[in-house]
Design a protein around this motif. Structure first.
Motif, short mmCIF file in Angstrom:
data_model
loop_
_atom_site.label_atom_id
_atom_site.label_comp_id
_atom_site.label_asym_id
_atom_site.label_seq_id
_atom_site.Cartn_x
_atom_site.Cartn_y
_atom_site.Cartn_z
N GLN A 109 0.81 -1.22 0.00
CA GLN A 109 0.00 0.00 0.00
C GLN A 109 0.84 1.28 0.00
OE1 GLN A 109 -3.15 -0.88 -0.65
NE2 GLN A 109 -2.25 -2.91 -0.31
N ILE A 110 2.14 1.16 0.21
CA ILE A 110 2.99 2.34 0.30
C ILE A 110 2.97 3.17 -0.99
CG2 ILE A 110 5.35 3.18 0.70
CD1 ILE A 110 3.85 2.10 3.24
N PRO A 111 3.14 2.57 -2.19
CA PRO A 111 3.05 3.40 -3.40
C PRO A 111 1.66 4.05 -3.56
CG PRO A 111 3.91 1.22 -3.93
CD PRO A 111 3.49 1.20 -2.50
N TYR A 112 0.64 3.32 -3.18
CA TYR A 112 -0.73 3.84 -3.21
C TYR A 112 -0.85 5.03 -2.27
CZ TYR A 112 -5.94 3.31 -2.97
OH TYR A 112 -7.29 3.49 -3.01
N LEU A 113 -0.32 4.90 -1.05
CA LEU A 113 -0.36 5.99 -0.08
C LEU A 113 0.41 7.21 -0.58
CD1 LEU A 113 -1.11 7.12 2.72
CD2 LEU A 113 0.97 6.03 3.59
N ILE A 114 1.57 6.99 -1.16
CA ILE A 114 2.37 8.11 -1.67
C ILE A 114 1.59 8.86 -2.75
CG2 ILE A 114 4.45 8.72 -2.98
CD1 ILE A 114 5.84 6.39 -1.42
N TRP A 115 1.06 8.10 -3.73
CA TRP A 115 0.33 8.77 -4.81
C TRP A 115 -0.92 9.47 -4.30
CZ3 TRP A 115 0.26 11.62 -8.61
CH2 TRP A 115 -0.93 11.91 -9.30
N VAL A 116 -1.68 8.82 -3.44
CA VAL A 116 -2.91 9.45 -2.94
C VAL A 116 -2.59 10.65 -2.06
CG1 VAL A 116 -5.00 9.08 -1.55
CG2 VAL A 116 -4.35 7.40 -3.28
N SER A 117 -1.46 10.66 -1.39
CA SER A 117 -1.04 11.84 -0.64
C SER A 117 -0.81 13.01 -1.59
CB SER A 117 0.24 11.55 0.16
OG SER A 117 0.00 10.58 1.14
N ILE A 118 -0.15 12.74 -2.71
CA ILE A 118 0.07 13.78 -3.72
C ILE A 118 -1.27 14.21 -4.32
CG2 ILE A 118 1.09 14.24 -5.99
CD1 ILE A 118 3.37 12.26 -5.09
N ALA A 119 -2.08 13.24 -4.71
CA ALA A 119 -3.38 13.53 -5.33
C ALA A 119 -4.29 14.30 -4.37
CB ALA A 119 -4.04 12.24 -5.79
N THR A 120 -4.23 13.97 -3.10
CA THR A 120 -5.04 14.68 -2.10
C THR A 120 -4.59 16.13 -1.99
OG1 THR A 120 -5.46 12.64 -0.89
CG2 THR A 120 -5.77 14.70 0.33
N THR A 121 -3.29 16.35 -2.00
CA THR A 121 -2.77 17.72 -1.95
C THR A 121 -3.23 18.51 -3.17
OG1 THR A 121 -0.85 16.93 -0.70
CG2 THR A 121 -0.66 19.09 -1.76
N ILE A 122 -3.19 17.88 -4.33
CA ILE A 122 -3.67 18.53 -5.55
C ILE A 122 -5.15 18.85 -5.44
CG2 ILE A 122 -4.10 18.23 -8.03
CD1 ILE A 122 -1.51 16.46 -8.03
N GLN A 123 -5.94 17.85 -5.00
CA GLN A 123 -7.39 18.03 -4.92
C GLN A 123 -7.77 19.11 -3.92
OE1 GLN A 123 -9.66 16.81 -6.92
NE2 GLN A 123 -11.29 17.89 -5.86
N VAL A 124 -7.12 19.13 -2.77
CA VAL A 124 -7.40 20.18 -1.78
C VAL A 124 -7.02 21.54 -2.36
CG1 VAL A 124 -6.75 21.08 0.50
CG2 VAL A 124 -7.29 18.65 0.23
N SER A 125 -5.91 21.60 -3.09
CA SER A 125 -5.52 22.85 -3.74
C SER A 125 -6.55 23.29 -4.77
CB SER A 125 -4.16 22.68 -4.43
OG SER A 125 -3.15 22.40 -3.49
N ILE A 126 -7.05 22.35 -5.57
CA ILE A 126 -8.09 22.68 -6.55
C ILE A 126 -9.33 23.21 -5.84
CG2 ILE A 126 -9.71 21.66 -8.22
CD1 ILE A 126 -7.38 19.83 -9.14
N PHE A 127 -9.69 22.56 -4.74
CA PHE A 127 -10.84 23.02 -3.95
C PHE A 127 -10.65 24.47 -3.52
CE2 PHE A 127 -12.67 23.59 0.32
CZ PHE A 127 -14.02 23.47 0.01
N TRP A 128 -9.48 24.81 -2.96
CA TRP A 128 -9.24 26.15 -2.45
C TRP A 128 -9.08 27.18 -3.57
CZ3 TRP A 128 -10.80 27.21 2.06
CH2 TRP A 128 -10.70 26.29 3.10
N MET A 129 -8.53 26.74 -4.71
CA MET A 129 -8.25 27.68 -5.80
C MET A 129 -9.49 27.98 -6.65
SD MET A 129 -4.58 26.09 -6.95
CE MET A 129 -4.08 27.37 -8.11
N ASN A 130 -10.52 27.15 -6.51
CA ASN A 130 -11.71 27.33 -7.33
C ASN A 130 -12.90 27.65 -6.45
OD1 ASN A 130 -10.88 26.55 -10.24
ND2 ASN A 130 -9.88 25.08 -8.92
#
Length: 130
Positions: A109-130
């Motif tokens: 699950q470590i690669p999954y966790l790493i990617w979802v951590s990045i994707a979550t950061t992107i998604q939260v940023s999209i939420f705040w930026m829009n």
């Protein structure tokens, strides 16, 4: 407007990977998820693992599969953001829950966790930026 046209109108962090890169990452992760989750569901069905062991896997699977319809289908950025936070938190729960029974599943699950951590950061940023 198509989902790609809509996605391109959103403000995103400058470091957001291209859709092709995101797709490639998921093409690598989904077989890992399929094998490791399948193993846990199989062991649970055979009663080798308690049913509670499979709960975070099931929640994660539902949340993971819900993201695309929520974000690209409904175009609901707040709900998709909440959803990806569920995906991220259940990966942590998965690792904690499965570690005593199957370390290879936890480590997978470590690669999954790493990617979802990045994707979550992107998604939260999209939420705040829009």
């Amino acid at each position: 407007m198509t989902w790609m046209e809509w996605y391109n109108t959103l403000s995103k962090p400058d470091w957001t990977p291209s859709p092709g890169t995101i797709s490639l990452i998921w093409q690598i992760l989904y077989p890992i998820i399929l094998i490791s989750f399948g193993y846990v569901f199989y062991q649970t069905a055979r009663r080798r693992y308690p049913a509670a062991t499979a709960v975070p896997f099931a929640i994660n699977l539902i949340a993971n599969l819900s993201f695309t319809p929520l974000f690209f289908g409904l175009r609901n950025v707040p709900l998709a953001t909440l959803d990806i936070l569920v995906v991220w938190s259940t990966i942590l729960w998965i690792i904690y829950r499965i570690w005593p029974r199957s370390r290879w599943v936890a480590l997978a699950q470590i690669p999954y966790l790493i990617w979802v951590s990045i994707a979550t950061t992107i998604q939260v940023s999209i939420f705040w930026m829009n």
